[in-house]
Motif scaffolding. Sequence first.
Motif, mmCIF file in Angstrom:
data_model
loop_
_atom_site.group_PDB
_atom_site.id
_atom_site.type_symbol
_atom_site.label_atom_id
_atom_site.label_comp_id
_atom_site.label_asym_id
_atom_site.label_seq_id
_atom_site.Cartn_x
_atom_site.Cartn_y
_atom_site.Cartn_z
ATOM 1 N N GLY A 1 -15.808 -29.281 -60.130
ATOM 2 C CA GLY A 1 -16.524 -28.053 -60.465
ATOM 3 C C GLY A 1 -15.711 -27.134 -61.359
ATOM 4 O O GLY A 1 -16.261 -26.410 -62.191
ATOM 5 N N ALA A 2 -14.400 -27.169 -61.234
ATOM 6 C CA ALA A 2 -13.520 -26.359 -62.090
ATOM 7 C C ALA A 2 -13.347 -27.003 -63.464
ATOM 8 O O ALA A 2 -13.131 -26.303 -64.455
ATOM 9 C CB ALA A 2 -12.158 -26.183 -61.424
ATOM 10 N N LEU A 3 -13.421 -28.326 -63.534
ATOM 11 C CA LEU A 3 -13.248 -29.018 -64.808
ATOM 12 C C LEU A 3 -14.432 -28.822 -65.750
ATOM 13 O O LEU A 3 -14.259 -28.790 -66.969
ATOM 14 C CB LEU A 3 -13.039 -30.517 -64.579
ATOM 15 C CG LEU A 3 -11.739 -30.929 -63.887
ATOM 16 C CD1 LEU A 3 -11.729 -32.428 -63.633
ATOM 17 C CD2 LEU A 3 -10.529 -30.510 -64.689
ATOM 18 N N VAL A 4 -15.611 -28.665 -65.209
ATOM 19 C CA VAL A 4 -16.815 -28.554 -66.042
ATOM 20 C C VAL A 4 -16.751 -27.352 -66.990
ATOM 21 O O VAL A 4 -16.942 -27.520 -68.197
ATOM 22 C CB VAL A 4 -18.086 -28.542 -65.171
ATOM 23 C CG1 VAL A 4 -19.323 -28.189 -65.978
ATOM 24 C CG2 VAL A 4 -18.263 -29.898 -64.498
ATOM 25 N N PRO A 5 -16.471 -26.118 -66.518
ATOM 26 C CA PRO A 5 -16.398 -24.999 -67.475
ATOM 27 C C PRO A 5 -15.308 -25.191 -68.525
ATOM 28 O O PRO A 5 -15.505 -24.861 -69.702
ATOM 29 C CB PRO A 5 -16.107 -23.780 -66.620
ATOM 30 C CG PRO A 5 -16.421 -24.162 -65.228
ATOM 31 C CD PRO A 5 -16.293 -25.646 -65.153
ATOM 32 N N GLY A 6 -14.159 -25.738 -68.117
ATOM 33 C CA GLY A 6 -13.083 -25.983 -69.070
ATOM 34 C C GLY A 6 -13.483 -26.990 -70.133
ATOM 35 O O GLY A 6 -13.179 -26.824 -71.316
ATOM 36 N N ALA B 1 -15.179 -28.335 -75.596
ATOM 37 C CA ALA B 1 -16.148 -29.003 -76.476
ATOM 38 C C ALA B 1 -16.719 -28.031 -77.507
ATOM 39 O O ALA B 1 -16.860 -28.383 -78.684
ATOM 40 C CB ALA B 1 -17.267 -29.617 -75.649
ATOM 41 N N VAL B 2 -17.025 -26.808 -77.090
ATOM 42 C CA VAL B 2 -17.544 -25.813 -78.026
ATOM 43 C C VAL B 2 -16.485 -25.463 -79.073
ATOM 44 O O VAL B 2 -16.783 -25.350 -80.268
ATOM 45 C CB VAL B 2 -18.019 -24.548 -77.275
ATOM 46 C CG1 VAL B 2 -18.291 -23.390 -78.221
ATOM 47 C CG2 VAL B 2 -19.258 -24.868 -76.451
ATOM 48 N N ALA B 3 -15.250 -25.312 -78.635
ATOM 49 C CA ALA B 3 -14.172 -24.970 -79.570
ATOM 50 C C ALA B 3 -13.957 -26.082 -80.590
ATOM 51 O O ALA B 3 -13.825 -25.823 -81.795
ATOM 52 C CB ALA B 3 -12.880 -24.700 -78.809
ATOM 53 N N VAL B 4 -13.923 -27.318 -80.128
ATOM 54 C CA VAL B 4 -13.730 -28.448 -81.043
ATOM 55 C C VAL B 4 -14.922 -28.566 -81.988
ATOM 56 O O VAL B 4 -14.757 -28.762 -83.201
ATOM 57 C CB VAL B 4 -13.501 -29.758 -80.250
ATOM 58 C CG1 VAL B 4 -13.572 -30.968 -81.162
ATOM 59 C CG2 VAL B 4 -12.163 -29.704 -79.524
ATOM 60 N N GLY B 5 -16.131 -28.418 -81.460
ATOM 61 C CA GLY B 5 -17.324 -28.482 -82.304
ATOM 62 C C GLY B 5 -17.341 -27.389 -83.349
ATOM 63 O O GLY B 5 -17.662 -27.632 -84.521
ATOM 64 N N THR C 1 -6.438 -23.838 -81.127
ATOM 65 C CA THR C 1 -5.393 -23.880 -80.098
ATOM 66 C C THR C 1 -5.621 -22.797 -79.050
ATOM 67 O O THR C 1 -5.402 -23.030 -77.859
ATOM 68 C CB THR C 1 -3.991 -23.731 -80.718
ATOM 69 O OG1 THR C 1 -3.961 -22.539 -81.501
ATOM 70 C CG2 THR C 1 -3.649 -24.934 -81.567
ATOM 71 N N GLY C 2 -6.082 -21.640 -79.476
ATOM 72 C CA GLY C 2 -6.356 -20.561 -78.525
ATOM 73 C C GLY C 2 -7.504 -20.911 -77.586
ATOM 74 O O GLY C 2 -7.436 -20.664 -76.381
ATOM 75 N N ALA C 3 -8.556 -21.497 -78.152
ATOM 76 C CA ALA C 3 -9.704 -21.888 -77.329
ATOM 77 C C ALA C 3 -9.321 -22.985 -76.345
ATOM 78 O O ALA C 3 -9.733 -22.963 -75.181
ATOM 79 C CB ALA C 3 -10.849 -22.337 -78.213
ATOM 80 N N LEU C 4 -8.520 -23.949 -76.798
ATOM 81 C CA LEU C 4 -8.081 -25.019 -75.900
ATOM 82 C C LEU C 4 -7.138 -24.491 -74.827
ATOM 83 O O LEU C 4 -7.192 -24.935 -73.676
ATOM 84 C CB LEU C 4 -7.445 -26.150 -76.696
ATOM 85 C CG LEU C 4 -8.399 -26.916 -77.619
ATOM 86 C CD1 LEU C 4 -7.643 -27.981 -78.400
ATOM 87 C CD2 LEU C 4 -9.544 -27.523 -76.838
#
Length: 152
Positions: A15-20, A25-29, A40-43
């Motif tokens: 459950g904690a991994l899903v938001p991360g 994914a949004v940052a990479v996209g 790097t900041g988003a990751l």
Amino acid sequence: MESLDPRVRLAWVVGALVPGAVIAAVAVGAARIGAPVPLTGALAFAAAVVTLGLIAAVYRYRVWRFEVREDSLFIVRGVLTRVDTSVPYVRVQHVDTRRGPLERALGLASVVVYTAGSRGADITIPGLTPARAGELRERLRELATESEFDAV
């Protein structure tokens, strides 16, 4: 007081991994389409979300306890805010067991106790084996039925 099955920690970690993962994914996209997003900041933010979720899962497991008492179900939970809940059996309307996909994969179940009264009038006890969840559901049902007759 009774504690939860240790496998529930894995469910909470997932459950904690899903938001991360969503943040990453949004940052990479966004970076791939040329949006001005500091990757790097988003990751790093996604990693912080996951880390905090992992820490919370460990502490949440340490705190979560419940007890079937003579006149009520008593539950202690909460990491930052400790919540002690006492549910009198006379207020119990019905009791269900629930097994979502992740719980089934981990061999776990939850018991949901629905109570009469205010909003959010249900209590969930997660992280039980299916056998224990069934036993607890039946025991709470019996106690609720007995308390109905005692109240009359």
